[in-house]
Enzyme design. Structure first.
Site, mmCIF file in Angstrom:
data_model
loop_
_atom_site.group_PDB
_atom_site.id
_atom_site.type_symbol
_atom_site.label_atom_id
_atom_site.label_comp_id
_atom_site.label_asym_id
_atom_site.label_seq_id
_atom_site.Cartn_x
_atom_site.Cartn_y
_atom_site.Cartn_z
ATOM 1 C CE LYS A 172 -2.220 -1.298 3.734
ATOM 2 N NZ LYS A 172 -2.953 -1.031 4.676
ATOM 3 C CB SER A 173 2.544 2.991 -2.591
ATOM 4 O OG SER A 173 1.474 3.559 -3.355
ATOM 5 C CB CYS A 174 -0.378 6.058 -1.082
ATOM 6 S SG CYS A 174 -0.759 4.563 -2.028
ATOM 7 C CB ILE A 175 -1.907 7.565 3.519
ATOM 8 C CG1 ILE A 175 -0.998 6.411 4.212
ATOM 9 C CG2 ILE A 175 -3.118 7.623 4.763
ATOM 10 C CD1 ILE A 175 0.481 7.165 3.944
#
Ligand SMILES: Cc1cc2nc3c(=O)[nH]c(=O)nc-3n(C[C@H](O)[C@H](O)[C@H](O)COP(=O)(O)OP(=O)(O)OC[C@H]3O[C@@H](n4cnc5c(N)ncnc54)[C@H](O)[C@@H]3O)c2cc1C
Lengths: 102, 415
Positions: free
Chosen positions: A99-102
């Site tokens: 999950k590269s990211c938020i």
């Protein structure tokens, strides 16, 4: 979902990622790679080892991380796993899609 | 007398100064706050400045006005944090000792991370809008731009306010329509993600809007370099996107003082306990806002929710009580969609952005994940709320630090 691969039954999510790393083996990795038109070489396995190591230490995976990994550069990462290298390599490694990211 | 030191007087630091001055006994605790700039910027306004929706004066104020009188304010650059020695070095050789430290140094853009980005064309036909200077330069450019290929680009995640670049694309569509030149502009949105947003539920709603506004989308684009001589961005898979005007969100990183002090990760974010907001390495150090490495959005609303929880935890820490792991990653942001409308998203560590009403379950007046005029007014009202309530630590009616699960269609994040 259940999936039969390399004569073994594994549990995967809708995108085909293993749900339980304990079910993973090199043969399964090899077969998953073949499904993605990738033929595994020693170099590929070195990358998979690196991913496993990171996964075990619970360190998030990212393109930036690859840049600093000292294992390979991003260009080579793309040439080994064409298309989406992080997505494909983690699938083969039997670990969750980052999950590269938020 | 004991010393509580706050590093950074941005959104989070200013809120903490206001909260703590009311709670800590004045005869026992001196609160000090340090920032390099006297000006406090309203960063959410940087989205509107390029389109002449806000003026320069609406996005900046004298920051010291928001710091309570009982708090000592030092305007200096922070050179080094030395947590082993419980002290901080400021520029000019001044040393400040502390008993308790709050790191609130935020995050900034680092265009130098990508080859060719901040080269000779920086702020000529390559712009950011995440800084005051960038947003203002871009405004001047847009005023005279005659059209062509506009590329709105995200370099890598995480970035603060992850919806801002998408909002920029939507507002650009409205802006050029209003100027009667939309047919002269081709807008393309380029992102390293699989879709328009980091959360799949919201991405669906947003992808639809891109299509409706005729904004092209290039996904999974990991930029390698900017070829500023030939006006194109190139990714590691050798995909090229041409531009006449490039509006990029460069890599976001914590301040370089975190790197100098050796207390951050690759992106200079400080390792923080995600529930208690205590540093993972030093028990008398707490971290808040964009400076943390927490897996939630970097946003002012998040800092606001964190500030309430951190205040309670600092009081517990001082009394020698166990900290509460109360922060749930609650984030809440308005997404400006152009033409006087906006949508609103609300999520936390475990729940995806949801449909429903906000802030009062079943009533609203704001609707989650749906475009409406009320949401747009909410976004504009946020500026007033920011200067008049948020920074001063005045509680905002109906909005609680923990996400309210009533009146929403919830869906748990798959991990
Ligand atoms: C274009 C844009 C749009 C946004 N839109 C929204 C929105 O709609 N809603 C929302 O909730 N959030 C939004 N945000 C995000 C929001 O502005 C930030 O998340 C918030 O300001 C973070 O607060 P902070 O205190 O952690 O950091 P900041 O407010 O950035 O403060 C950090 C402070 O630390 C100081 N500092 C850092 N290093 C040093 C040093 N070495 N020495 C001295 N001082 C130092 C800086 O000068 C600064 O004042 C947006 C941001 C941008 C850029």
């Amino acid at each position: 979902m259940k999936k039969i691969i390399a004569q073994k039954e594994i549990d995967v999510n809708e995108e085909g990622y293993l749900l339980d790393f304990n079910q993973w083996s090199k043969e399964i990795g090899e077969a998953l790679a073949a499904e993605n038109d990738i033929t595994m070489t020693d170099r590929h396995w070195e990358v998979i080892d690196y991913l496993h190591d990171k996964h075990q230490k619970e360190e998030p995976l990212s393109i930036r991380g690859i840049k600093k990994s000292g294992v390979l550069n991003v260009k080579e990462f793309y040439s080994l796993f064409p298309g989406g290298p992080l997505k494909k390599s983690t699938l083969i490694a039997g670990i969750p899609k980052p999950k590269s990211c938020i | 007398m004991k010393n509580l030191l706050i590093l950074g007087a941005g959104t989070a630091g200013t809120m903490m100064a206001n909260h703590l001055t009311k709670k800590l006994p004045k005869q026992e605790w001196q609160i000090t706050i340090v920032d390099q700039h006297e000006t406090h910027y309203y960063q959410p306004g940087f989205l509107f400045l390029p389109f002449d929706i806000y003026t320069e004066d609406q996005v900046k104020k004298d920051g010291t006005k928001f710091i309570p009188k009982s708090v000592e304010y030092i305007q200096k650059k922070i050179e080094l944090i030395q947590p082993e020695a419980n002290c901080v070095q400021l520029e000019g050789g001044e040393q400040v000792n502390y008993d308790l430290l709050i790191i609130a140094t935020g995050s900034t853009i680092a265009p130098e991370e990508i080859e060719g980005m901040d080269g000779p064309m920086w702020h000529k036909n390559i712009f950011d809008f995440y800084t005051y200077e960038g947003a203002k330069a871009l405004r001047d450019k847009l005023r005279e731009w005659e059209g062509g290929k506009l590329v709105v680009h995200v370099t890598e995640m995480p970035i603060k306010c992850p919806v801002a670049p998408l909002e920029f694309a939507f507002l650009a569509d409205s802006y050029f329509k209003n100027k009667g030149m939309r047919d002269k502009v081709e807008i393309t949105y380029v992102t390293p993600l699989d879709g328009a947003f980091t959360k799949p539920r919201a991405a669906k709603a947003l992808d639809y809007l891109l299509e409706e506004k005729d904004i092209k989308e290039v996904t999974s684009f990991n930029i390698e370099r900017v070829d500023y001589e030939n006006n194109k961005i190139i990714d590691y898979a050798d995909v090229e996107v041409e531009y006449d005007l490039l509006v990029t969100v460069p890599t976001n990183m914590g301040d370089s003082v975190i790197e100098r002090s050796g207390i951050g990760d690759d992106l200079n974010f400080v390792s923080t306990n995600k529930g208690s907001l205590q540093s993972k390495e030093y028990e008398n150090v707490f971290v808040i806002g964009d400076a943390t490495n927490l897996p939630t959005s970097k946003a002012g609303s998040v800092a606001h929710f964190e500030a309430e929880i951190l205040t309670e935890n600092i009081l517990r820490y001082i009394k020698g009580e166990q900290l509460e792991e109360a922060f749930d990653g609650h984030a809440n942001c308005f997404v400006e969609t152009g033409n006087g409308k906006a949508l609103l998203i609300d999520f936390n560590y475990v729940h995806e952005p949801v449909e429903g009403t906000f802030p009062i379950p079943g009533i609203g007046p704001l609707r989650l994940l749906k475009e409406s005029k009320a949401n747009h007014l909410g976004k504009l009202a946020f500026r007033w709320v920011y200067w008049n309530m948020l920074l001063k630590g005045v509680p905002i009616p109906f909005v609680s630090a923990k996400m309210n699960e009533k009146g929403k269609k919830l869906e748990t994040v798959n991990t």
